[in-house]
Design an enzyme around this catalytic site. Structure first.
Site, PDB file in Angstrom:
ATOM      1  N   PHE A 139       7.679  49.571 -37.239  1.00 36.07           N
ATOM      2  CA  PHE A 139       7.542  49.583 -35.789  1.00 36.07           C
ATOM      3  C   PHE A 139       6.177  49.042 -35.371  1.00 36.07           C
ATOM      4  O   PHE A 139       6.040  48.415 -34.320  1.00 36.07           O
ATOM      5  CB  PHE A 139       7.757  50.998 -35.245  1.00 36.07           C
ATOM      6  N   TYR A 140       5.153  49.295 -36.197  1.00 37.81           N
ATOM      7  CA  TYR A 140       3.838  48.706 -35.922  1.00 37.81           C
ATOM      8  C   TYR A 140       3.951  47.189 -35.811  1.00 37.81           C
ATOM      9  O   TYR A 140       3.468  46.577 -34.852  1.00 37.81           O
ATOM     10  CB  TYR A 140       2.859  49.079 -37.042  1.00 37.81           C
ATOM     11  N   ALA A 141       4.588  46.563 -36.797  1.00 34.78           N
ATOM     12  CA  ALA A 141       4.757  45.107 -36.772  1.00 34.78           C
ATOM     13  C   ALA A 141       5.578  44.679 -35.566  1.00 34.78           C
ATOM     14  O   ALA A 141       5.306  43.642 -34.951  1.00 34.78           O
ATOM     15  CB  ALA A 141       5.419  44.644 -38.066  1.00 34.78           C
TER      16      ALA A 141
END
Length: 356
Positions: A159-161
């Site tokens: 989700f960070y990416a």
């Protein structure tokens, strides 16, 4: 370094108390810029480390700062209105690939809502150049190496990416709609003095010195393009002056350039253009620390990738610069800082923070 009226240029740096933000602010101050820092001082990791960084920056009359959250649009707007920055380097974000598995909402609020607020203020106050941090993690499931800026980035694995990919797409739309120059830069495993405690180098050095086990994922069969923080911020500094300009004719855009055919927007990798095996990285740390690590061999962690490797041709074409610090030298600088920081802390005073 100066405006047309002869005054020094002002750069707003979000995340100024962070690892990369601190080093960038210091470089800009040294080069004669006025620097305005913006940081929320969140407790994702030791806030004392962030305050030490800001304390050193505040020793310069060229640096001033505001402590607030990106999600606080009113505070950010007031800062833009007061300072009228010539350029903005947006580094602030909820960091950490693995933490996004535990607390995805913090990434939504900081990386999406916060970045939207930065873009809105940059649009309203007609900032001359908005530069924003992305990540090599956007390459996700792409298996082509080295990673080029034109490669597939539609399959993020964390989700960070995903939030960073969203930032790139959001920024392109603003660049197109408002003719706002935007440069996105993708980082590759940054390391060096004043690094974050959640990063691999910090954990490895601490474990080796303390004699506690270190976690080695995928049994060490991983490769990373380790980029020294001093090289990274030099690249950002040079990119500030490489302002994208909308192409009159998209057919004239050079093949090596990622300039958008529809906006003053480009994406640039900043990496060392080399890969180092994780086990070799740990070996180098052991040599520098003078003792062996207790290695806890583990399988690949969810969302991780076996290798990263930057094609940094575009950075070199735009700026004439290529990162070149050898990993052994970067590790040596970090270990020296680590001893300096913790020994100085025990003696009750701040370390100087300069790199060896």
């Amino acid at each position: 370094m100066v405006r047309h009226d002869g005054a020094p240029r002002t750069v707003l740096v979000t995340g100024s108390a962070g690892f990369i933000g601190y080093h960038l602010c210091r470089l800009l101050i040294d080069e004669g810029f006025n620097v305005v820092g913006f940081d929320a001082m969140t407790d994702y990791y030791d806030v004392n480390l962030k305050r030490r960084r800001h304390a050193m920056l505040l020793q310069s009359a060229r640096f001033r700062m505001v402590e607030a959250r990106l999600e606080d649009h009113a505070a950010l707007h007031a800062l833009f209105d007061r300072e009228r920055p010539d350029a903005v380097v947006h580094l602030a974000a909820q960091a950490g690939v693995r933490y996004s598995l535990e607390n995805p909402r913090s990434y939504l609020e900081s990386n999406l809502v916060g970045t939207f607020n930065v873009m809105e203020c940059a649009r309203e106050f007609r900032v001359g150049h908005l530069l924003m941090a992305s990540t090599s993690s956007v390459y996700g499931a792409n298996t082509k190496l080295p990673y080029a800026e034109t490669d597939q980035t539609d399959h993020p694995l964390t989700f960070y990416a995903a939030t960073k990919k969203a930032n790139e797409v959001m920024a392109h739309s603003y660049a197109h709609l408002w003719d706002m120059p935007v440069t996105m830069f993708r980082f590759f495993t940054v390391y060096g003095p004043w690094g974050r405690p959640d990063m691999a180098l910090f954990k490895f050095v601490k474990g080796i010195i303390d004699g506690t086990p270190i976690d080695v994922y995928n049994h060490g069969e991983m490769y990373r393009d380790f980029t020294y923080v001093g090289d990274l911020v030099r690249g950002i500094r040079l990119l500030i002056d490489a302002v994208p300009v909308r192409a009159d004719d998209p057919a004239t855009i050079p093949a090596w350039d990622t300039l958008s055919p529809a906006a003053p927007f480009r994406v640039v990798n900043i990496g060392n253009s080399d890969t180092v095996k994780l086990t070799d990285f740990i070996d180098a740390i052991e040599r520098e620390c003078g003792r062996k690590a207790i290695r806890r061999e583990l399988p690949m962690q969810k969302g991780d990738v076996p290798a990263t490797w930057a094609d940094a041709t575009l950075l070199r074409e735009l700026t004439g610069y290529a990162p070149q610090t050898r990993v052994a030298d970067g590790i040596r600088a970090f270990v020296a800082w680590y001893h300096d920081y913790f020994d100085a802390g025990e003696r009750g005073h701040d370390p100087h923070g300069r790199q060896p």
